[in-house]
Write an enzyme that holds these catalytic residues in place. Structure first.
Site, mmCIF file in Angstrom:
data_model
loop_
_atom_site.group_PDB
_atom_site.id
_atom_site.type_symbol
_atom_site.label_atom_id
_atom_site.label_comp_id
_atom_site.label_asym_id
_atom_site.label_seq_id
_atom_site.Cartn_x
_atom_site.Cartn_y
_atom_site.Cartn_z
ATOM 1 C CG ASN A 118 -1.711 1.240 1.412
ATOM 2 O OD1 ASN A 118 -1.779 2.067 0.490
ATOM 3 N ND2 ASN A 118 -2.321 1.412 2.568
ATOM 4 C CE LYS A 168 -0.042 3.305 4.789
ATOM 5 N NZ LYS A 168 0.089 3.401 6.228
ATOM 6 C CG HIS A 211 -5.772 2.114 5.473
ATOM 7 N ND1 HIS A 211 -5.263 3.043 6.352
ATOM 8 C CD2 HIS A 211 -4.779 1.214 5.252
ATOM 9 C CE1 HIS A 211 -4.000 2.715 6.649
ATOM 10 N NE2 HIS A 211 -3.683 1.612 5.989
ATOM 11 C CD GLU A 217 -2.688 5.640 6.808
ATOM 12 O OE1 GLU A 217 -2.724 5.616 5.568
ATOM 13 O OE2 GLU A 217 -1.739 5.160 7.461
ATOM 14 C CD GLU A 225 -3.314 -2.101 7.571
ATOM 15 O OE1 GLU A 225 -2.412 -2.479 6.827
ATOM 16 O OE2 GLU A 225 -3.754 -0.924 7.541
ATOM 17 N N GLY A 242 2.959 2.717 10.664
ATOM 18 C CA GLY A 242 3.880 3.827 10.433
ATOM 19 C C GLY A 242 4.667 4.226 11.669
ATOM 20 C CB SER A 261 5.846 -1.421 11.689
ATOM 21 O OG SER A 261 5.451 -0.089 11.952
#
Ligand code: 13P
Length: 249
Positions: free
Chosen positions: A9, A11, A95, A97, A163, A169, A209
């Site tokens: 991904n 992003k 997701h 985010e 996730e 991140g 990560s």
């Protein structure tokens, strides 16, 4: 039989030129890998050009998001029809985010997942808890809630990605044991809600990560079927190394 899937991904990273450079390197190094599935999720602007490079290869294309209607007055949105048209096989939905920065709620995510399935896309649906929720011991409750919100969805047609938000991140990966605990919880839940067959065929990715150092230990766990990789998929060498390691497990 489940196959490993390693998905990158990207992003909001990479211009068209940068994307093509990266994809050319991936194709050169990964073209002979048949044992596992590989997918990349470039930004929308680079989908068309990257598809031209991977079209005849073992690397599949995915989009990072979509709207649920096929067309209409939805300024700035991308239709599932366009995603199919540009060559995508997968689409990421829900997701964290998108949930955080774009206020996407479970009801919208549910609609998007249904629409993706109608368009024969494979949605990769993300679930995961915040650090606060984990510290309060609410991980399983949060995951169960998110999965229950995927009401009316055919789980034989989706990929799930666990996730943990605190691991995204941050460089803080869930240990393979911690991740496996939640993956197993998810699979058991799907077995209870649907069937042993659907549960045992469901591909559940880990995201947060994931990198060359930890990929092997993660996917050696019985309920971890691959990874949704952010940062480590932006650099050819690290993504290639992850795929080669996954293939050898
Ligand atoms: P990182 O691998 O950068 O933590 O991102 C994970 C992720 O959000 C993949 O969708």
């Amino acid at each position: 039989m489940r196959r490993y899937l390693i998905a990158g991904n990207w992003k909001m990273n990479k211009t068209i030129k940068e994307a093509c450079e990266l994809v050319n390197k991936l194709v050169a190094e990964l073209k002979d890998i048949k044992e596992i599935d590989i997918a990349i999720f470039p930004p929308f602007t680079a989908l068309s050009e990257t598809y031209k490079i991977i079209k005849e290869t073992n690397i599949s294309l995915g989009a990072q998001n979509m709207w649920y209607e096929p067309k209409g007055a939805y300024t700035g949105e991308t239709s599932p029809a366009f995603i199919v048209d540009v060559g995508c096989k997968y689409v990421i939905v829900g997701h964290s985010e998108r949930r955080k920065y774009f206020q996407e709620k479970d009801e919208l995510i549910n609609r998007k997942v249904k629409s993706a399935i109608e368009w024969n896309l494979i949605p990769i649906v993300c679930v995961g808890e915040t650090l606060e929720q984990r510290e309060k011991g609410e991980t399983n409750k949060v995951i169960e809630y998110e999965i229950n919100e995927l009401d009316g969805i055919d789980f034989s047609k989706i990929v799930l990605a666990y996730e943990p938000i605190w691991a995204i991140g941050t460089g803080k990966t869930a240990t393979p044991e911690t991740a496996e605990e939640t993956h197993k919880f998810i699979r058991d839940l799907i077995q209870k809600k649907y069937s042993p067959e659907i549960a045992s065929n469901l591909c559940i990715l880990y995201g947060g990560s994931a990198k060359p150092d930890n990929i092997e230990a993660l996917i050696r766990k019985p309920d971890i079927d691959g990874a949704l990789v952010g940062g480590a998929s932006l650099e050819a060498n690290s993504f290639i190394e992850m795929i080669k390691k996954a293939r050898s497990v």
